[in-house]
Design a protein around this motif. Structure first.
Motif, PDB file in Angstrom:
ATOM      1  N   ASP A  93       1.895   9.694  -5.298  1.00 10.90           N
ATOM      2  CA  ASP A  93       2.254  10.983  -4.691  1.00 10.90           C
ATOM      3  C   ASP A  93       3.484  11.629  -5.326  1.00 10.90           C
ATOM      4  O   ASP A  93       3.685  12.836  -5.188  1.00 10.90           O
ATOM      5  CB  ASP A  93       2.517  10.792  -3.190  1.00 10.90           C
ATOM      6  CG  ASP A  93       1.260  10.334  -2.445  1.00 10.90           C
ATOM      7  OD1 ASP A  93       0.161  10.444  -3.036  1.00 10.90           O
ATOM      8  OD2 ASP A  93       1.380   9.871  -1.296  1.00 10.90           O
ATOM      9  N   GLN A 129       1.042   3.985  -3.000  1.00 11.84           N
ATOM     10  CA  GLN A 129       0.706   5.381  -2.688  1.00 11.84           C
ATOM     11  C   GLN A 129       1.850   6.309  -3.106  1.00 11.84           C
ATOM     12  O   GLN A 129       1.613   7.406  -3.626  1.00 11.84           O
ATOM     13  CB  GLN A 129       0.429   5.511  -1.181  1.00 11.84           C
ATOM     14  CG  GLN A 129      -0.228   6.831  -0.789  1.00 11.84           C
ATOM     15  CD  GLN A 129      -1.609   7.014  -1.432  1.00 11.84           C
ATOM     16  OE1 GLN A 129      -2.480   6.172  -1.307  1.00 11.84           O
ATOM     17  NE2 GLN A 129      -1.792   8.130  -2.147  1.00 11.84           N
ATOM     18  N   GLU A 130       3.078   5.844  -2.898  1.00 14.64           N
ATOM     19  CA  GLU A 130       4.244   6.648  -3.269  1.00 14.64           C
ATOM     20  C   GLU A 130       4.265   6.908  -4.776  1.00 14.64           C
ATOM     21  O   GLU A 130       4.674   7.968  -5.231  1.00 14.64           O
ATOM     22  CB  GLU A 130       5.497   5.892  -2.846  1.00 14.64           C
ATOM     23  CG  GLU A 130       6.685   6.782  -2.543  1.00 14.64           C
ATOM     24  CD  GLU A 130       7.933   5.946  -2.364  1.00 14.64           C
ATOM     25  OE1 GLU A 130       7.829   4.804  -1.847  1.00 14.64           O
ATOM     26  OE2 GLU A 130       9.016   6.418  -2.777  1.00 14.64           O
ATOM     27  N   LYS A 190       0.836  -1.207   0.000  1.00 12.96           N
ATOM     28  CA  LYS A 190       0.000   0.000   0.000  1.00 12.96           C
ATOM     29  C   LYS A 190       0.872   1.258   0.000  1.00 12.96           C
ATOM     30  O   LYS A 190       0.676   2.169  -0.805  1.00 12.96           O
ATOM     31  CB  LYS A 190      -0.916   0.006   1.237  1.00 12.96           C
ATOM     32  CG  LYS A 190      -1.846   1.209   1.271  1.00 12.96           C
ATOM     33  CD  LYS A 190      -2.845   1.124   2.404  1.00 12.96           C
ATOM     34  CE  LYS A 190      -3.788   2.329   2.349  1.00 12.96           C
ATOM     35  NZ  LYS A 190      -4.920   2.171   3.251  1.00 12.96           N
ATOM     36  N   GLN A 191       1.862   1.290   0.884  1.00 14.58           N
ATOM     37  CA  GLN A 191       2.787   2.438   0.935  1.00 14.58           C
ATOM     38  C   GLN A 191       3.449   2.685  -0.411  1.00 14.58           C
ATOM     39  O   GLN A 191       3.584   3.814  -0.862  1.00 14.58           O
ATOM     40  CB  GLN A 191       3.909   2.183   1.941  1.00 14.58           C
ATOM     41  CG  GLN A 191       3.554   2.389   3.393  1.00 14.58           C
ATOM     42  CD  GLN A 191       4.626   1.778   4.297  1.00 14.58           C
ATOM     43  OE1 GLN A 191       5.805   1.736   3.936  1.00 14.58           O
ATOM     44  NE2 GLN A 191       4.217   1.290   5.460  1.00 14.58           N
ATOM     45  N   ILE A 235      -7.755   5.802  -4.869  1.00 15.68           N
ATOM     46  CA  ILE A 235      -7.683   5.406  -3.454  1.00 15.68           C
ATOM     47  C   ILE A 235      -7.262   3.938  -3.367  1.00 15.68           C
ATOM     48  O   ILE A 235      -7.821   3.071  -4.036  1.00 15.68           O
ATOM     49  CB  ILE A 235      -9.035   5.632  -2.750  1.00 15.68           C
ATOM     50  CG1 ILE A 235      -9.242   7.149  -2.599  1.00 15.68           C
ATOM     51  CG2 ILE A 235      -9.059   4.968  -1.365  1.00 15.68           C
ATOM     52  CD1 ILE A 235     -10.686   7.547  -2.563  1.00 15.68           C
ATOM     53  N   ILE A 236      -6.233   3.703  -2.559  1.00 16.72           N
ATOM     54  CA  ILE A 236      -5.733   2.327  -2.411  1.00 16.72           C
ATOM     55  C   ILE A 236      -6.315   1.723  -1.149  1.00 16.72           C
ATOM     56  O   ILE A 236      -6.164   2.270  -0.059  1.00 16.72           O
ATOM     57  CB  ILE A 236      -4.190   2.320  -2.357  1.00 16.72           C
ATOM     58  CG1 ILE A 236      -3.634   2.928  -3.651  1.00 16.72           C
ATOM     59  CG2 ILE A 236      -3.667   0.905  -2.151  1.00 16.72           C
ATOM     60  CD1 ILE A 236      -2.191   3.290  -3.573  1.00 16.72           C
TER      61      ILE A 236
END
Lengths: 272, 272
Positions: A189, A185-186, A181-182, B270-271
């Motif tokens: 972002d 998301q990176e 997930k991180q 959205i994850i």
């Protein structure tokens, strides 16, 4: 270092294959800090560069490394960071993406066999024939009666390669769901990483549990003495790179490589 | 640095193509000491690694580097020392050794075309289709009426690749006859290098003058704007590596690479 030093990471039939019971954070003899790992990795790069050059001219064995793992587990990063500094003449990477229609018209090992390493070559599989019992199973691209026979084909195929002087090591880059997930998301972002994000990764993520089950069966059925699986804790990129580099170097050290013998007397030759 | 900074080394139709008139020792803006060159080369490795990664994901162009030179001129060493640190996933080496009987059953560009780079790929030719107007000519493997037509085929072939987004740079690693003698002698005197010595190299050496004449015609006929030849002073290995690295990096700098644009809104995803 020798390969047997890494038996703790090696999956054997007697071991528990439940992935969730194996930590994806550094454990066993891995350093706990990045700086320590980086220093050791630099030293391993030099050694690997030397060993690979000898392996290349020695031309007795073939070497195959298989990399598998969930999306974002770092297959590309491992290739880039572990094999930095090797001679591109002797190291090749085969990326097995979605098969083309021509590839699908053949049996699933056809395109894989074509990329098997030759003597003196190191071949790295970025994904592999294992997708044919992983993605194919989870996404129901073939019925169970078809993919279930494949464990045996795969073992037989790897046995053939091993009998014909191929050393095979298979790495599962083990991350947990939070780490994925991180990392996803990176990619969202960071503008320079946007291109890496693929919406289909979210579909695969929603089937995490099914992939875990499919991997566990792969390990139980295909971690053989001639082609073992290693489970690589991969939540920390530096620990992942270091452990793969250690295993790769150990595997080459075990071969006791030397320069080829010559069949002439160097002292008798005069250069005009 | 940009590619046009290296025009002094670039062979153009108006230049004198007599190889003997070009020094094979460092000249022009090359440093005179090894230590200075090594420092610059390390910095270039980092830059190359970055640029190659961008080139790989950019996937707009194809890149082909051709390496030619007399035996011991350092084709393998150049590949090892310049491309150290690149990601083996995007860099490939094709070594064109003596053609197999299957290859000989086709036209001479058949096996070469198969190894042309794809988008995002860097392909390095270790020897190339130029042997078909060099070794083939000097060793009289084909009559002149056959090989003389090949300059035109080669220019047409390279034009096709260029028109289809391939950037082509060709390097002639230029050593003198004394340097070759030293390097061959070193292979005889150093047990760990004995395996590198090939007795047929002495036959090629005895035809040095004929190879020079064949190379001079190659340069006159095939150094085109879309696929130029560069003459690399290669008596000093460190100068050779540095100059090739500078040209390779400049070529990539000129491309103004960027990360691919995405067609989704990263902030909307959205994850789970």
């Amino acid at each position: 270092m020798k390969l047997s030093d890494f038996d703790a990471y090696r999956i054997t039939k007697t071991q528990n294959h439940e992935i969730s019971k194996v930590s994806s954070d550094p454990w066993n003899d891995l350093p706990s800090s990045k700086s320590e790992a980086k220093k050791e990795l630099s030293a391993l790069h030099l050694r690997l560069s030397e060993l690979q050059q000898r392996f290349f001219v020695d031309r007795r064995k073939k070497l195959l490394f298989v990399l598998q793992g969930m999306d974002t587990s770092g297959k590309n990063g491992t290739i880039r960071h572990v094999f930095r500094g090797v001679n591109p003449q002797g190291v090749h990477v085969a990326s097995f993406e979605k098969p083309s229609s021509r590839e699908l018209a053949h049996d699933y090992l056809w395109r894989v066999h074509k990329r098997a390493p030759a003597k003196g070559e190191i071949m790295i599989f970025d994904r592999s024939h294992y997708e044919d019992v992983l993605a194919v199973r989870v996404n129901k691209l073939k019925p169970e009666s078809v993919w279930r026979k494949r464990y045996r084909h795969i073992n037989d195929f790897e046995q053939l390669l091993a009998d014909e002087d191929t050393v095979i090591l298979k790495f599962f880059l083990h991350i947990d769901r939070d780490t994925q997930k991180q990392r996803l998301q990176e990619r969202l972002d960071t503008p320079a990483k946007n291109w890496k994000f693929d919406q289909s990764d979210l579909v695969a993520r929603s089937r995490w549990g099914e992939y875990v089950a499919a991997y566990e069966e792969v390990f139980a059925k295909t971690s053989t003495p001639h082609a073992p699986w290693f489970i690589i804790p991969a939540n920390k990129k530096w620990a992942r790179n270091l452990l793969v580099a250690r295993i790769v170097v150990s595997c080459l050290e075990d071969m006791r490589l030397s320069y080829p013998q010559v069949d002439y007397d160097p002292s008798k030759i005069i250069i005009d």
